[in-house]
Design an enzyme around this catalytic site. Structure first.
Site, PDB file in Angstrom:
ATOM      1  N   GLU A 112       0.891  -1.172   0.000  1.00 21.76           N
ATOM      2  CA  GLU A 112       0.000   0.000   0.000  1.00 21.76           C
ATOM      3  C   GLU A 112       0.919   1.208   0.000  1.00 21.76           C
ATOM      4  OE1 GLU A 112      -3.016  -0.415  -0.667  1.00 21.76           O
ATOM      5  OE2 GLU A 112      -3.012  -2.571  -0.358  1.00 21.76           O
TER       6      GLU A 112
ATOM      7  N   CYS B  79      -1.652   8.844   4.520  1.00 22.70           N
ATOM      8  CA  CYS B  79      -1.620   8.551   3.089  1.00 22.70           C
ATOM      9  C   CYS B  79      -2.902   9.032   2.437  1.00 22.70           C
ATOM     10  CB  CYS B  79      -1.456   7.055   2.881  1.00 22.70           C
ATOM     11  SG  CYS B  79      -2.498   6.127   3.986  1.00 22.70           S
TER      12      CYS B  79
HETATM   13  P1  NAD Z   1       8.988   5.095   3.263  1.00 21.13           P
HETATM   14  O1  NAD Z   1       8.741   4.501   1.927  1.00 21.13           O
HETATM   15  O2  NAD Z   1      10.044   6.104   3.403  1.00 21.13           O
HETATM   16  O3  NAD Z   1       9.340   3.943   4.322  1.00 21.13           O
HETATM   17  C1  NAD Z   1       8.496   2.826   4.495  1.00 21.13           C
HETATM   18  C2  NAD Z   1       9.346   1.665   4.980  1.00 21.13           C
HETATM   19  O4  NAD Z   1      10.240   1.299   3.930  1.00 21.13           O
HETATM   20  C3  NAD Z   1      10.206   1.996   6.202  1.00 21.13           C
HETATM   21  O5  NAD Z   1      10.263   0.875   7.050  1.00 21.13           O
HETATM   22  C4  NAD Z   1      11.546   2.275   5.577  1.00 21.13           C
HETATM   23  O6  NAD Z   1      12.635   2.070   6.456  1.00 21.13           O
HETATM   24  C5  NAD Z   1      11.566   1.271   4.441  1.00 21.13           C
HETATM   25  N1  NAD Z   1      12.511   1.610   3.389  1.00 21.13           N
HETATM   26  C6  NAD Z   1      12.952   2.826   3.010  1.00 21.13           C
HETATM   27  N2  NAD Z   1      13.844   2.714   2.011  1.00 21.13           N
HETATM   28  C7  NAD Z   1      13.985   1.400   1.752  1.00 21.13           C
HETATM   29  C8  NAD Z   1      14.744   0.654   0.832  1.00 21.13           C
HETATM   30  N3  NAD Z   1      15.567   1.258  -0.037  1.00 21.13           N
HETATM   31  N4  NAD Z   1      14.619  -0.681   0.839  1.00 21.13           N
HETATM   32  C9  NAD Z   1      13.788  -1.289   1.702  1.00 21.13           C
HETATM   33  N5  NAD Z   1      13.029  -0.632   2.600  1.00 21.13           N
HETATM   34  C10 NAD Z   1      13.116   0.696   2.621  1.00 21.13           C
HETATM   35  O7  NAD Z   1       7.576   5.657   3.766  1.00 21.13           O
HETATM   36  P2  NAD Z   1       7.225   6.434   5.123  1.00 21.13           P
HETATM   37  O8  NAD Z   1       7.831   7.794   5.051  1.00 21.13           O
HETATM   38  O9  NAD Z   1       7.482   5.589   6.314  1.00 21.13           O
HETATM   39  O10 NAD Z   1       5.636   6.538   4.970  1.00 21.13           O
HETATM   40  C11 NAD Z   1       5.044   7.488   4.147  1.00 21.13           C
HETATM   41  C12 NAD Z   1       4.604   6.892   2.830  1.00 21.13           C
HETATM   42  O11 NAD Z   1       3.773   5.762   3.069  1.00 21.13           O
HETATM   43  C13 NAD Z   1       3.766   7.853   2.012  1.00 21.13           C
HETATM   44  O12 NAD Z   1       4.113   7.738   0.661  1.00 21.13           O
HETATM   45  C14 NAD Z   1       2.349   7.361   2.263  1.00 21.13           C
HETATM   46  O13 NAD Z   1       1.427   7.711   1.255  1.00 21.13           O
HETATM   47  C15 NAD Z   1       2.552   5.896   2.360  1.00 21.13           C
HETATM   48  N6  NAD Z   1       1.498   5.238   3.107  1.00 21.13           N
HETATM   49  C16 NAD Z   1       0.548   4.567   2.391  1.00 21.13           C
HETATM   50  C17 NAD Z   1      -0.506   3.946   3.044  1.00 21.13           C
HETATM   51  C18 NAD Z   1      -1.567   3.197   2.272  1.00 21.13           C
HETATM   52  O14 NAD Z   1      -2.349   2.488   2.886  1.00 21.13           O
HETATM   53  N7  NAD Z   1      -1.607   3.327   0.958  1.00 21.13           N
HETATM   54  C19 NAD Z   1      -0.576   4.007   4.432  1.00 21.13           C
HETATM   55  C20 NAD Z   1       0.419   4.684   5.132  1.00 21.13           C
HETATM   56  C21 NAD Z   1       1.451   5.292   4.446  1.00 21.13           C
END
Ligand code: NAD
Length: 538
Positions: A288, A322
């Protein structure tokens, strides 16, 4: 099998004099004084890993909340080994026992552990008491209870068994281990992503967000206190690239349960594709991801309701949901009175430390979010296509604070109208009243996302048209309501296009991704002659 669906956890209000207000205050004070050491949790062990990172409050740079261990590559391999070791006994544990553990976690959370997780979410992720309550207490308890209920219903799904045959379904876990990667912005999602596969008999390696380590630590403790055996969920904080590299190159990697940005999900998806021939089974990829969520008003919209939806939908939790409203389309006839109402509301919003309960907004999560949002604010300030209606300033002195900001934009294709900002910035585009139909097409095409969206109108034909033309523009569509605040069991959540795989967290759809059903046919009277009747001569 239980009876009907569970009830949603009631939301406490934290009004003056209420017991929950007193308890939350006491727990905030306690956690502020008691720094936590978040360890790796691998099998039955709590480990120190290789080095630590500080855990801080986004709204108070000076406030250290503790430190968190970081996993080395060898730790990640140990966590995978622990998950695989726990797998056979956990997969053989019946669903009723597994469900009982997660229901018990929900009871602990709704009762004696409620303020522990709420305070951790308030301090560590800068949520106000109400935002923490609806997330870390209510939504997480709902996820745990509803998932248990849906899992039992799936397991009870009857198959047709004609005379002489007994057909049954065995909801097996996947062949291997599951990788749960969680975002910072919802404690409930952080608890949901590892617990769904575990409920279904899988074992899990959970990499929490580096910006939500305090609540991740308390979620893990909650699961263990509820009776989750060692090794079923392994908590592995650490460098995202390093942890992911080890996990995705392992042949027993069976599924990814991810929530976060589209860019990161793309990377993981690509890596899995590159490695696909090396896996034991085709992995399931559930992600998501981002959004650019809209509100569109028709000229028949009710003004007060529209203004409240923009303010709550755009600014609660600093616009870091989100589902947050971040692009608004308003007919010219409504804009002037709407602008006056919005400004009147926004100037009353207090931004600051959420431990001061008069604040409606806390800080944004970290420096990089603060700087990213700052770039959009600078764009709004300088670009002649933009006019800042209210807000626009930032302060990094005590914490990462950003004012609630509304920007009027003259170009519907502008970056402020099309890119995910993930902060308290709402862009507004004003359209000619007679272009409602065209504006719906524009909304559908303007961004690559399709997560949430809302339409405001009193005219039934306008609502019907929006419903039809925006059918694929949002996975969660709201009529005369803000596009945030989905409730488990009521509005299963998720979007399509570049917003994710739309596997709907908090619903049976999501659970199906973490099982590999086996169908058993028992024949009571097997055929004893290979010849069919048609073979007989006339
Ligand atoms: P992010 O993508 O920065 O991080 C999410 C997770 O991915 C974290 O655990 C992070 O450490 C990990 N991550 C980061 N870089 C990585 C890599 N290169 N390889 C593997 N893992 C990696 O997101 P965030 O800042 O924690 O959350 C915000 C984002 O999440 C926004 O884009 C938001 O829209 C989305 N979001 C979506 C939903 C939904 O249901 N669609 C819900 C909540 C948040």
């Amino acid at each position: 099998m239980q009876g009907g669906p569970p009830a949603n956890e009631p939301v406490l209000q934290y009004g003056p004099g209420s017991p929950e207000r007193r308890e939350l205050r006491a727990e905030i004070a306690r956690q502020s004084q008691a720094p936590v050491h978040v360890r790796l949790r691998i099998g039955a062990d709590a480990l120190d890993g290789e080095g630590t990172v500080p855990v801080r409050s986004p709204h108070r740079h000076a406030q250290g909340l503790g430190e968190a261990a970081q996993a080395s590559a060898a730790d990640v391999r140990s966590a995978i080994a622990a998950a695989l070791e726990a797998r056979s006994s956990w997969a053989a544990t019946d669903l009723a026992t597994r469900a009982r553990i997660f229901r018990r976690a929900a009871e602990l959370l709704a009762g004696p552990r409620r303020q522990r997780l709420n305070a951790a979410t308030l301090l560590g992720q800068s949520k106000t008491p109400y935002q923490a309550e609806i997330d870390s207490a209510c939504e997480l308890a709902d996820f745990l209870r509803f998932n248990a209920y849906y899992a039992e219903r799936l397991a009870d799904e009857p198959l047709i068994s004609p005379e002489g045959v007994n057909n049954s379904l065995d909801l097996r876990p996947l062949d291997g281990f599951v990788y749960a990667v969680t975002p910072f912005n919802f404690t409930a999602i952080a608890g949901n992503l590892p617990s769904v596969p575990a409920l279904l008999g899988n074992t899990v390696l959970w990499k929490p967000s580096p910006s939500a380590l305090l609540s991740a630590h308390h979620i893990f403790e909650l699961f263990r206190e509820a009776g989750l055996p060692p090794g079923v969920i392994n908590l592995v904080p650490g460098d995202a690239e390093l942890v992911t590299r080890e996990v995705l190159s392992h042949r027993d990697f069976a599924a990814l349960h991810f929530t976060g940005s589209s860019a990161v999900f793309d990377q993981l998806f690509r890596r899995v594709g590159e490695n696909v021939a090396g896996y034991r089974a085709y992995p399931r990829l559930v992600g998501e991801t981002g959004g650019k969520d809209f509100i569109v008003a028709h000229s028949s919209a009710e003004l007060d309701a529209l203004a409240v939806a923009i303010v709550r939908g755009g600014f609660e939790y600093q616009g870091q949901k989100c589902s947050a409203a971040s692009r608004v389309y308003v007919p010219a006839s409504l804009w002037k009175p709407l602008e006056a109402k919005l400004v009147e509301m926004v100037v009353q919003i207090r931004v600051g430390d959420p431990a001061d309960f008069t604040n409606f907004m806390g800080a944004v999560i970290n420096q990089s979010a603060f700087e990213r949002i700052g770039r959009y604010l600078a764009m709004a300030e300088k670009d002649p296509a933009c006019r800042v209606v209210t807000g626009g300033r930032q302060s990094a002195e005590d914490g990462w604070f950003v004012e609630p900001t509304i920007v009027l934009v003259t170009d519907p294709g502008h970056a402020l109208m099309t890119e995910e900002i993930f902060g308290p910035v709402v862009a507004v585009y004003v359209y000619a009243d007679d272009r409602f139909s065209e504006i719906l097409s524009e909304i559908d095409a303007a961004t690559p996302y399709a997560l949430t969206g809302a339409v405001f109108a009193r005219d039934a034909a306008a609502l019907a048209k929006a419903d039809r033309k925006l059918r694929f523009a949002a996975g969660n569509f709201y009529v005369n309501d803000k596009p945030t605040g989905a409730v488990v069991g009521q509005q299963p959540f998720g979007g399509s296009r570049r917003s994710g795989t739309n596997d709907k967290a908090g619903a049976a759809f999501n659970l199906l991704r973490f099982v590999s059903p086996r169908v058993r046919k028992v024949t009571l009277e097997p055929a004893r002659d290979f010849r069919y009747p048609f073979l007989l001569p006339d």
